[in-house]
Scaffold this active site. Structure first.
Site, short mmCIF file in Angstrom:
data_model
loop_
_atom_site.label_atom_id
_atom_site.label_comp_id
_atom_site.label_asym_id
_atom_site.label_seq_id
_atom_site.Cartn_x
_atom_site.Cartn_y
_atom_site.Cartn_z
N GLY A 68 0.78 -1.46 -0.01
CA GLY A 68 0.33 -0.33 0.28
C GLY A 68 0.89 1.17 0.03
O GLY A 68 1.96 0.76 0.25
N GLN A 70 0.62 3.50 2.84
CA GLN A 70 1.85 3.45 3.20
C GLN A 70 2.65 2.53 3.92
O GLN A 70 3.30 2.30 5.34
CB GLN A 70 1.00 3.75 4.26
CG GLN A 70 0.70 5.38 4.62
CD GLN A 70 1.69 6.30 4.66
OE1 GLN A 70 2.55 6.21 5.19
NE2 GLN A 70 1.70 7.59 3.94
N SER A 71 3.39 1.26 2.92
CA SER A 71 4.03 0.35 3.18
C SER A 71 4.78 0.47 3.97
O SER A 71 6.11 1.13 3.71
CB SER A 71 4.03 -0.73 2.16
OG SER A 71 5.14 -1.53 2.22
N ASN A 72 4.93 -0.43 5.16
CA ASN A 72 6.19 -0.61 6.42
C ASN A 72 7.55 -1.29 5.65
O ASN A 72 8.44 -1.08 5.30
CB ASN A 72 6.18 -1.07 7.56
CG ASN A 72 5.09 -0.04 8.34
OD1 ASN A 72 5.06 0.47 8.81
ND2 ASN A 72 4.23 -0.74 8.47
N ALA A 74 7.33 -2.32 1.75
CA ALA A 74 8.29 -1.24 0.24
C ALA A 74 9.41 -0.42 0.95
O ALA A 74 10.79 -0.45 0.37
CB ALA A 74 7.26 -0.88 -0.17
#
Length: 331
Positions: A68, A70-72, A74
């Site tokens: 997403g 706000q992917s941690n 990524a």
């Protein structure tokens, strides 16, 4: 299981949540996997240490992953890749022009190559899209390595087998024995690794309890089993035989409004825990999981439970886009 690179600050410390323990009349400890690093903070780096080593061993120069906006995971992938000289391409889910905040802000600061796709594309075509990116890189003389959502696959989950050793060392050092380990479940890999570590290093004695933050408990029970089966390919025969597919326990009912969506009760809980314990949870994973654990204990669901270890999997940056949802004017 030593075929990895070392990026994370390990072992992470364990501390007791004293006020909530007194309130609930049970000992709740928290393992601070949110402190594995800063740019690479959280649980994902334990998995990435194995995934990135495999990428390097295969001669890859670019990491490709998804999540997403706000992917941690990524954000951690980009930062970890930079540290070992690898580029990254992120495939991020969003249906609108995103605000430059939280993890997405860090992605930009790190210079990530970002491809936006819609929620529909993410649900139905993300693997195909990442494979196409890998093919395009190959045409340009580069070699890509695809890491699935959350690094939740067979090799990634090895990082949380090692996690069990840290728990065992702590128990021996302080003379306590945890009967329950609690973790948020968002893609299944962390739970799968802890479950395997329990089998290998903790004699299968712990109750490994997950709280799903999206989809359903049934969905993740099946996904965890598949990840475990894949992980067995990386273990020697002796260890592989010790791993079972039993006692996978995931509690549903705390997804709330949906993945990465927060309601007032969840945010108030995060706020109150921060004020009382000096520990800040994130709104996507740990906030929902701890909120679920708190409410299950209030219902007296775990009568035999005495010592709980809650895994703080990070995600602090995900709080910042939620700043306007907190009602700080409330008394």
């Amino acid at each position: 299981m030593e075929n990895k690179i070392s990026i994370a600050n390990l072992p992470t410390k364990i501390e007791k949540l004293k006020k909530i323990s007194r309130e609930l009349n049970v000992n709740i400890y928290i393992k601070r996997d949110d402190q594995t690093g800063t740019e690479i903070s959280g649980n994902k780096v334990r998995k990435l240490e194995y995934s990135i080593k495999e990428a390097i061993d295969n001669g890859c120069d670019t990491l490709i992953t998804c999540g997403g906006i706000q992917s941690n995971h990524a954000r951690s992938t980009v930062a970890a890749g930079i540290k070992v000289g690898l580029s990254s391409v992120l495939v991020l889910r969003t249906n609108e022009e995103p605000e430059v905040d939280g993890n997405y802000l860090i992605d930009q600061l790190l210079g990530a190559d970002i491809k936006f796709i819609t929620s529909d594309e993410y649900s139905n075509k993300r693997e195909e899209i990442m494979e196409n990116i890998k093919s395009e890189l190959l045409q340009n003389g580069r070699k890509g390595y695809i890491i699935p959502e959350g690094a939740s696959n067979g090799i990634g989950s090895l990082g949380y087998i090692e996690f069990a050793k840290e728990v065992l060392d702590y128990e021996k050092e302080v003379g306590i024995e945890f009967d329950t380990i609690v973790v948020a479940v968002g893609s299944g890999g962390t739970y799968a690794g802890i479950h395997m570590g329990n089998n290998l290093y903790l004699d299968g004695k712990k109750r490994i309890l997950g709280f799903n933050v999206c989809d359903t408990a049934e969905f993740f029970e099946e996904k965890v089993k598949n990840i475990i089966l894949e992980s067995k390919n990386y273990l020697n025969k002796e260890n592989s035989k010790k791993i079972n597919l039993e006692s996978i326990e995931i509690i549903d009912g705390y997804v709330g409004e949906g993945y990465a969506l927060s309601n007032e009760s969840e945010l108030d809980f995060i706020w109150n825990l921060a004020k009382n314990e000096g520990v800040i949870l994130d709104p996507v994973y740990t906030g929902k999981a701890m909120y679920g654990l708190y409410n299950e204990l209030k219902k007296n669901k775990f009568k035999e439970t005495k010592n709980i270890l809650f895994v703080h999997t990070g995600g602090l940056f995900g709080l910042f886009p939620k700043k306007n949802q907190f009602n700080f004017k409330k008394k």
